[in-house]
Design a protein around this motif. Structure first.
Motif, PDB file in Angstrom:
ATOM      1  N   UNK A 184       0.852  -1.189   0.000  1.00 18.37           N
ATOM      2  CA  UNK A 184       0.000   0.000   0.000  1.00 18.37           C
ATOM      3  C   UNK A 184       0.885   1.235   0.000  1.00 18.37           C
ATOM      4  N   UNK A 185       0.731   2.050  -1.031  1.00 18.30           N
ATOM      5  CA  UNK A 185       1.538   3.257  -1.189  1.00 18.30           C
ATOM      6  C   UNK A 185       0.698   4.482  -0.831  1.00 18.30           C
ATOM      7  N   UNK A 186       0.949   5.040   0.347  1.00 15.58           N
ATOM      8  CA  UNK A 186       0.313   6.296   0.779  1.00 15.58           C
ATOM      9  C   UNK A 186      -1.212   6.233   0.782  1.00 15.58           C
ATOM     10  N   UNK A 187      -1.781   5.070   1.123  1.00 15.62           N
ATOM     11  CA  UNK A 187      -3.231   4.961   1.253  1.00 15.62           C
ATOM     12  C   UNK A 187      -3.605   5.558   2.613  1.00 15.62           C
ATOM     13  N   UNK A 188      -4.248   6.710   2.597  1.00 14.64           N
ATOM     14  CA  UNK A 188      -4.408   7.506   3.816  1.00 14.64           C
ATOM     15  C   UNK A 188      -5.755   7.358   4.504  1.00 14.64           C
ATOM     16  N   UNK A 189      -6.736   6.827   3.823  1.00 12.16           N
ATOM     17  CA  UNK A 189      -8.067   6.702   4.411  1.00 12.16           C
ATOM     18  C   UNK A 189      -8.144   5.407   5.226  1.00 12.16           C
ATOM     19  N   UNK A 190      -8.369   5.507   6.553  1.00 12.83           N
ATOM     20  CA  UNK A 190      -8.388   4.286   7.366  1.00 12.83           C
ATOM     21  C   UNK A 190      -9.486   3.312   6.974  1.00 12.83           C
ATOM     22  N   UNK A 191     -10.605   3.818   6.448  1.00 13.83           N
ATOM     23  CA  UNK A 191     -11.666   2.918   5.991  1.00 13.83           C
ATOM     24  C   UNK A 191     -11.175   2.068   4.824  1.00 13.83           C
ATOM     25  N   UNK A 192     -10.468   2.684   3.890  1.00 14.96           N
ATOM     26  CA  UNK A 192      -9.921   1.930   2.767  1.00 14.96           C
ATOM     27  C   UNK A 192      -8.858   0.936   3.229  1.00 14.96           C
ATOM     28  N   UNK A 193      -8.006   1.355   4.144  1.00 15.01           N
ATOM     29  CA  UNK A 193      -6.980   0.444   4.660  1.00 15.01           C
ATOM     30  C   UNK A 193      -7.640  -0.783   5.286  1.00 15.01           C
ATOM     31  N   UNK A 194      -8.666  -0.561   6.108  1.00 11.18           N
ATOM     32  CA  UNK A 194      -9.354  -1.679   6.733  1.00 11.18           C
ATOM     33  C   UNK A 194     -10.007  -2.603   5.728  1.00 11.18           C
ATOM     34  N   UNK A 195     -10.650  -2.030   4.706  1.00 14.07           N
ATOM     35  CA  UNK A 195     -11.319  -2.839   3.689  1.00 14.07           C
ATOM     36  C   UNK A 195     -10.312  -3.639   2.875  1.00 14.07           C
ATOM     37  N   UNK A 196      -9.153  -3.043   2.586  1.00 14.66           N
ATOM     38  CA  UNK A 196      -8.115  -3.760   1.831  1.00 14.66           C
ATOM     39  C   UNK A 196      -7.593  -4.940   2.646  1.00 14.66           C
ATOM     40  N   UNK A 197      -7.388  -4.737   3.931  1.00 16.18           N
ATOM     41  CA  UNK A 197      -6.938  -5.847   4.776  1.00 16.18           C
ATOM     42  C   UNK A 197      -7.952  -6.982   4.771  1.00 16.18           C
ATOM     43  N   UNK A 198      -9.213  -6.638   4.839  1.00 17.43           N
ATOM     44  CA  UNK A 198     -10.239  -7.683   4.854  1.00 17.43           C
ATOM     45  C   UNK A 198     -10.211  -8.492   3.569  1.00 17.43           C
ATOM     46  N   UNK A 199     -10.066  -7.806   2.435  1.00 24.15           N
ATOM     47  CA  UNK A 199      -9.979  -8.513   1.151  1.00 24.15           C
ATOM     48  C   UNK A 199      -8.697  -9.329   1.061  1.00 24.15           C
ATOM     49  N   UNK A 200      -7.591  -8.765   1.539  1.00 25.88           N
ATOM     50  CA  UNK A 200      -6.313  -9.480   1.482  1.00 25.88           C
ATOM     51  C   UNK A 200      -6.376 -10.779   2.279  1.00 25.88           C
ATOM     52  N   UNK A 201      -6.973 -10.718   3.476  1.00 24.34           N
ATOM     53  CA  UNK A 201      -7.069 -11.911   4.310  1.00 24.34           C
ATOM     54  C   UNK A 201      -7.993 -12.954   3.681  1.00 24.34           C
ATOM     55  N   UNK A 204      -2.574   4.116   9.717  1.00 24.36           N
ATOM     56  CA  UNK A 204      -2.221   3.017  10.606  1.00 24.36           C
ATOM     57  C   UNK A 204      -3.319   1.945  10.592  1.00 24.36           C
ATOM     58  N   UNK A 205      -2.980   0.679  10.296  1.00 26.45           N
ATOM     59  CA  UNK A 205      -3.987  -0.382  10.309  1.00 26.45           C
ATOM     60  C   UNK A 205      -4.649  -0.598  11.673  1.00 26.45           C
ATOM     61  N   UNK A 206      -4.021  -0.119  12.746  1.00 24.31           N
ATOM     62  CA  UNK A 206      -4.597  -0.291  14.075  1.00 24.31           C
ATOM     63  C   UNK A 206      -5.447   0.886  14.524  1.00 24.31           C
ATOM     64  N   UNK A 207      -5.617   1.896  13.666  1.00 17.99           N
ATOM     65  CA  UNK A 207      -6.596   2.930  13.992  1.00 17.99           C
ATOM     66  C   UNK A 207      -7.940   2.250  14.229  1.00 17.99           C
ATOM     67  N   UNK A 208      -8.707   2.797  15.132  1.00 16.40           N
ATOM     68  CA  UNK A 208      -9.975   2.171  15.519  1.00 16.40           C
ATOM     69  C   UNK A 208     -10.867   1.894  14.317  1.00 16.40           C
ATOM     70  N   UNK A 209     -10.999   2.873  13.424  1.00 16.46           N
ATOM     71  CA  UNK A 209     -11.878   2.684  12.261  1.00 16.46           C
ATOM     72  C   UNK A 209     -11.317   1.637  11.312  1.00 16.46           C
ATOM     73  N   UNK A 210     -10.007   1.656  11.093  1.00 12.65           N
ATOM     74  CA  UNK A 210      -9.393   0.696  10.176  1.00 12.65           C
ATOM     75  C   UNK A 210      -9.581  -0.732  10.673  1.00 12.65           C
ATOM     76  N   UNK A 211      -9.295  -0.976  11.934  1.00 16.48           N
ATOM     77  CA  UNK A 211      -9.420  -2.341  12.453  1.00 16.48           C
ATOM     78  C   UNK A 211     -10.874  -2.787  12.495  1.00 16.48           C
ATOM     79  N   UNK A 212     -11.804  -1.835  12.759  1.00 15.90           N
ATOM     80  CA  UNK A 212     -13.221  -2.183  12.782  1.00 15.90           C
ATOM     81  C   UNK A 212     -13.716  -2.552  11.391  1.00 15.90           C
ATOM     82  N   UNK A 256     -11.999  -3.635   8.979  1.00 17.61           N
ATOM     83  CA  UNK A 256     -11.350  -4.892   8.571  1.00 17.61           C
ATOM     84  C   UNK A 256     -11.978  -6.106   9.226  1.00 17.61           C
ATOM     85  N   UNK A 257     -12.886  -5.890  10.186  1.00 19.12           N
ATOM     86  CA  UNK A 257     -13.486  -6.967  10.988  1.00 19.12           C
ATOM     87  C   UNK A 257     -12.414  -7.747  11.744  1.00 19.12           C
TER      88      UNK A 257
END
Length: 277
Positions: free
Chosen positions: A130-147, A162-170, A172-173
Motif C-alpha cells: 500500500x503506497x500512501x493509502x491515507x483513508x483508514x476505511x480503505x486500509x481496513x477494507x483492503x486488509x479484509x480482502x487481502x485476508x 495506521x492499520x490499528x486505527x480504531x476505524x481501520x481495524x473495525x 477490517x473486521x
C-alpha cells in the motif's frame, strides 16, 4: 471474577485513553514500546486477543454486559485478571467518547513491535504493498480482502494510515490481526530501493494503475509468476509515476459503462481474487 468499575468520574485519568487521547497520541511515536490502540466491537477485540495483544482495560455499555452473547464471551476471557472493565449506561458512554460504540464495547491494548519487512517476506508468494493509502476505511477494507482472498502479507509505506486505527481495524473486521503486516522502514527509500529489494528476493512487482500500456489482469504469464507483489496507490492520485515505471507489470482492471476507475478498496478485491488464485 471480573474487575468491574462503574464510571462516576469522567475526569478519571484511566479514562483518558477512551475520552481524551487522539489516535496519534496513543501510538506514542517518541516511546513506541508504550504505544496503545483501541479495538472496537467484540469480534475485533476477540481477534486482537487471539493474536496475542495484551489488554490494558475495556469500556463496556452496561446493557451489553448482560444482553450480548459476544460481549459476554469476551468478558469471560478477562475473568481472574486485574484488567479493569469500565462500565456505564449507553447515554453516559456516548457522551464521554463522543460516538456510539459499535456493539457496546471498546478495549485498549498494547501495541506489538513490528517485524522487518524483508524478514516478513520469507515464505510468502503473494504480498500487497500500500503506497500512501491515507483513508483508514480503505486500509481496513483492503486488509479484509487481502485476508479473505489468499494474500500472504501486507506492507505499507510510511504515508499510509495506521492499520490499528480504531476505524481501520473495525472495518477490517479484525483481519488486521490475522494477516501479517508491517511498514517499510524509514531507511528504505520508496519506491526505488523498496522495489529493487523486492526484486532481489524474487518478487515480480505489479502496479495497479489506470494506464493503457498494461497487461490484462487475467494474463496467463502474469498469473503464473511464483511471487507477486501487488502495489496499490493512494485515493484519487493513484501510484507515483516512479513506482509505475519501476514495476515489472502494470495492470488495469477493465471496466464498462464509461466508468474510469474503482475505489482503491474495491480494486484491491478484484486484483486479489484474480491474482491470488
Amino acid at each position: 471474577m471480573l474487575n468491574i468499575l462503574e464510571i462516576n468520574d469522567f475526569s478519571a485519568p484511566e479514562l483518558d485513553i477512551y475520552a481524551r487521547r487522539t489516535e496519534a497520541q496513543l501510538i506514542n511515536k517518541d516511546n513506541p514500546e508504550a504505544g496503545l490502540f483501541i479495538a472496537e466491537s467484540p469480534k475485533v477485540i476477540g481477534r486482537a486477543l487471539d493474536a496475542g495483544y495484551i489488554p490494558v482495560s475495556a469500556l463496556v455499555e452496561k446493557h451489553q454486559m448482560k444482553e450480548n452473547e459476544e460481549t459476554r464471551q469476551i468478558l469471560e476471557r478477562f475473568e481472574g485478571t486485574d484488567v479493569p472493565i469500565f462500565t456505564a449506561e449507553f447515554e453516559v458512554l456516548t457522551k464521554m467518547t463522543g460516538f456510539k460504540l459499535t456493539r457496546g464495547m471498546l478495549c485498549a491494548l498494547k501495541r506489538q513491535p513490528l517485524m522487518d519487512y524483508q524478514n516478513m517476506c520469507e515464505g510468502k508468494d503473494r504480498i500487497v504493498i500500500l503506497e500512501n493509502v491515507m483513508n483508514p476505511t480503505n486500509v481496513g477494507a483492503i486488509f479484509r480482502s487481502a485476508a479473505a482472498l489468499n494474500m500472504d502479507a501486507v506492507f505499507l509505506t510510511p504515508g499510509c494510515s495506521d492499520p490499528l486505527y480504531r476505524r481501520a481495524s473495525r472495518v477490517s473486521m479484525g483481519t488486521v490481526f490475522q494477516i501479517p503486516w508491517t511498514y517499510f522502514d524509514k531507511k528504505t527509500v520508496w519506491p526505488a530501493q523498496g522495489i529493487e529489494q523486492l526484486r532481489e528476493i524474487g518478487f515480480k512487482t505489479v502496479a495497479m494503475a489506470l494506464r493503457n500500456d498494461s497487461v490484462e489482469i487475467d494474463d496467463p504469464g502474469l498469473k503464473s509468476q511464483e511471487k507477486l507483489a501487488i502495489i496499490l496507490g493512494t485515493e484519487g492520485e493513484g501510484l507515483l509515476a516512479e513506482t509505475m515505471e519501476a514495476c515489472d507489470y502494470t495492470v488495469k482492471i477493465p471496466m464498462s459503462h464509461g466508468v474510469d476507475s474503482l475505489n482503491v478498496a474495491a480494486a484491491s478485491a478484484v486484483a486479489f481474487w484474480e491474482l491470488g488464485r
